[in-house]
Scaffold this motif. Structure first.
Motif, PDB file in Angstrom:
ATOM      1  N   GLU A 123      13.508   1.251  -4.920  1.00 33.18           N
ATOM      2  CA  GLU A 123      12.319   1.252  -5.561  1.00 33.18           C
ATOM      3  C   GLU A 123      11.857   0.166  -6.528  1.00 33.18           C
ATOM      4  O   GLU A 123      10.842  -0.535  -6.533  1.00 33.18           O
ATOM      5  CB  GLU A 123      12.159   2.508  -6.314  1.00 33.18           C
ATOM      6  N   SER A 124      13.058  -0.126  -7.298  1.00 36.26           N
ATOM      7  CA  SER A 124      12.697  -1.250  -8.192  1.00 36.26           C
ATOM      8  C   SER A 124      12.536  -2.576  -7.436  1.00 36.26           C
ATOM      9  O   SER A 124      11.459  -3.312  -8.078  1.00 36.26           O
ATOM     10  CB  SER A 124      13.823  -1.444  -9.273  1.00 36.26           C
ATOM     11  N   LEU A 127       9.057  -2.312  -6.021  1.00 33.67           N
ATOM     12  CA  LEU A 127       7.858  -2.592  -6.826  1.00 33.67           C
ATOM     13  C   LEU A 127       8.014  -4.186  -7.153  1.00 33.67           C
ATOM     14  O   LEU A 127       6.739  -4.638  -7.135  1.00 33.67           O
ATOM     15  CB  LEU A 127       8.066  -1.820  -8.210  1.00 33.67           C
ATOM     16  N   ASP A 146       1.383   2.773 -12.624  1.00 35.88           N
ATOM     17  CA  ASP A 146       1.242   3.940 -11.851  1.00 35.88           C
ATOM     18  C   ASP A 146       0.630   3.689 -10.608  1.00 35.88           C
ATOM     19  O   ASP A 146       1.354   4.101  -9.634  1.00 35.88           O
ATOM     20  CB  ASP A 146       0.390   4.915 -13.007  1.00 35.88           C
ATOM     21  N   LYS A 149       3.025   1.886  -8.489  1.00 43.88           N
ATOM     22  CA  LYS A 149       4.345   2.761  -7.789  1.00 43.88           C
ATOM     23  C   LYS A 149       3.830   3.582  -7.063  1.00 43.88           C
ATOM     24  O   LYS A 149       4.632   4.033  -5.857  1.00 43.88           O
ATOM     25  CB  LYS A 149       4.872   3.538  -9.167  1.00 43.88           C
ATOM     26  N   GLU A 150       2.601   4.010  -7.020  1.00 44.92           N
ATOM     27  CA  GLU A 150       2.137   5.110  -5.810  1.00 44.92           C
ATOM     28  C   GLU A 150       2.125   4.305  -4.617  1.00 44.92           C
ATOM     29  O   GLU A 150       2.343   4.810  -3.405  1.00 44.92           O
ATOM     30  CB  GLU A 150       0.852   5.509  -6.074  1.00 44.92           C
ATOM     31  N   VAL A 152       3.643   1.671  -3.722  1.00 47.87           N
ATOM     32  CA  VAL A 152       5.018   1.295  -3.083  1.00 47.87           C
ATOM     33  C   VAL A 152       5.773   2.413  -2.413  1.00 47.87           C
ATOM     34  O   VAL A 152       6.225   2.505  -1.413  1.00 47.87           O
ATOM     35  CB  VAL A 152       5.990   0.822  -4.238  1.00 47.87           C
ATOM     36  N   LYS A 153       5.463   3.678  -3.069  1.00 44.30           N
ATOM     37  CA  LYS A 153       6.048   4.888  -2.545  1.00 44.30           C
ATOM     38  C   LYS A 153       5.474   5.352  -1.309  1.00 44.30           C
ATOM     39  O   LYS A 153       6.014   5.572  -0.295  1.00 44.30           O
ATOM     40  CB  LYS A 153       5.852   5.954  -3.525  1.00 44.30           C
ATOM     41  N   TYR A 154       4.044   5.187  -1.300  1.00 43.98           N
ATOM     42  CA  TYR A 154       3.313   5.635  -0.229  1.00 43.98           C
ATOM     43  C   TYR A 154       3.619   4.397   1.262  1.00 43.98           C
ATOM     44  O   TYR A 154       3.890   5.291   2.417  1.00 43.98           O
ATOM     45  CB  TYR A 154       1.638   5.581  -0.199  1.00 43.98           C
ATOM     46  N   SER A 155       3.784   3.493   0.919  1.00 46.30           N
ATOM     47  CA  SER A 155       4.170   2.330   2.038  1.00 46.30           C
ATOM     48  C   SER A 155       5.725   2.572   2.422  1.00 46.30           C
ATOM     49  O   SER A 155       6.028   1.797   3.458  1.00 46.30           O
ATOM     50  CB  SER A 155       3.726   1.072   1.483  1.00 46.30           C
ATOM     51  N   GLY A 156       6.461   3.042   1.514  1.00 48.08           N
ATOM     52  CA  GLY A 156       7.667   3.100   1.903  1.00 48.08           C
ATOM     53  C   GLY A 156       8.481   1.871   1.854  1.00 48.08           C
ATOM     54  O   GLY A 156       9.644   1.543   2.275  1.00 48.08           O
TER      55      GLY A 156
END
Length: 156
Positions: A123-124, A127, A146, A149-150, A152-156
């Motif tokens: 994750e880091s 990002l 925020d 981060k969303e 990055v999380k959504y795109s995998g």
């Protein structure tokens, strides 16, 4: 990654070709354009590519005795493989065909010998990469942490 592998090992082959963005190019044009590009990069005359069949025949007849390195980047349909890399017999001994895809289903044919799935970034790192591309800096612009981060999380 595929480009780095190509540049690292290309000197060990008689002829080489890196076909980038196969999916996108096939959507904009047709497969015969990609066949012509492959032949052009390998310094083979491609004036007679009028249809898919002609392209396959020229590729097969021109490369059958040569040690070839062919990278097909971002393939998304099995017919792209059939028309650009066909069968193992199309290429001489020691040849390597490397295919990148987002859809592993495109690689279900009997000619695919080995697959490797690239691991995603932690994750880091993800990002950091996103921020470098989106904001041209290592951290998000004020107020966008925020949301970044969303994304990055959504795109995998």
């Amino acid at each position: 990654i595929a480009r780095a592998v190509f540049e690292t090992i290309r000197c060990g082959f008689e002829v080489t070709c890196f076909l980038a963005n196969v999916r996108e190019n096939c959507e904009k044009k047709d497969i015969t354009h990609m066949q012509e590009q492959l032949l052009d990069q390998m310094n083979i005359s491609s004036n007679a590519v009028y249809n898919e069949y002609d392209g396959r025949t020229i590729i097969q007849n021109s490369l059958g005795l040569k040690k070839v390195l062919l990278i097909l980047d971002d393939v998304n349909q099995e017919n792209q493989l059939e028309n650009l890399a066909g069968e193992q017999a199309w290429f001489g001994p020691g040849s390597r065909i490397i295919i990148t895809t987002r859809d592993v289903e495109a690689l279900k044919g009997p000619e695919v010998h080995e697959t490797y799935e690239v691991e995603g970034l932690v994750e880091s790192e993800a990002l950091n990469l996103f921020c470098l591309k989106a904001f041209k800096q290592q951290k998000p612009t004020e107020g966008f942490l925020d949301l970044s981060k969303e994304v990055v999380k959504y795109s995998g």
